[in-house]
Design a protein around this motif. Structure first.
Motif: not given
Length: 163
Positions: A31-34, A37-39, A99-100, A104-107
């Motif tokens: 959920s933090d990544v989502r 990254l505004r997913l 952040r790393i 990388f996941a967002g890319a």
């Protein structure tokens, strides 16, 4: 008939669902990544986000392998033990790790979700997403350089290769 096709909305991930790293590096919360990254919910499935985070971790492991080994041999039990520095009451090294992996996941996601329309407009959007993917990868590599610089010689944030 209206021509509309209904598709089920994927179930939201349970609270605190995380992708576990290797034990030395901490887990990363889906959920933090989502959120960062505004997913939106349903834009990327939980399975695909998990796969992208795993890919981000694998890339990060390669980038940080020698640095991690040196710290483990120095007796540091986990990433948080690398530094006492804090940012927003959180361990600085852990913030950089997140952040790393996130970038990388967002890319990875930006590259996979390219617009493949054959029109000029679709091709323009695909080129724009390439820039997004490259920018996210650049941010991840900058965070890698920042983490590698903790407690040692500063590592430059730019990488240049001759073609």
């Amino acid at each position: 008939m209206t021509g509309l096709i209904s598709s089920p909305v994927p179930a939201p991930e349970p609270a605190n669902t995380a992708v576990a790293a290797d034990g030395w590096f901490p887990s990363v919360n889906l959920s933090d990544v989502r959120d960062r990254l505004r997913l939106g919910e349903g834009a990327v499935t939980n399975a695909r986000l998990t796969e992208a985070i795993e890919g981000g971790m694998l890339h990060a492991f390669r980038e940080l392998a020698d640095w991690r080994t040196a710290h483990v041999l120095a007796g540091i039990a986990d990433l948080a033990g690398v530094t006492e520095l804090k940012i927003n009451n959180r361990n600085y090294a852990v913030v950089l790790w997140e952040r790393i992996v996130r970038y990388f996941a967002g890319a990875d996601l930006a590259a996979d979700y390219r617009d493949v329309t054959a029109t000029d407009q679709g091709l323009d959007r695909a080129a724009e997403k390439d820039l997004t993917s490259d920018e996210l990868r650049r941010r991840a590599l900058a965070a890698v350089a920042d983490l590698l610089s903790l407690g040692g010689t500063p590592v430059p944030r730019n990488r240049v290769e001759l073609i």
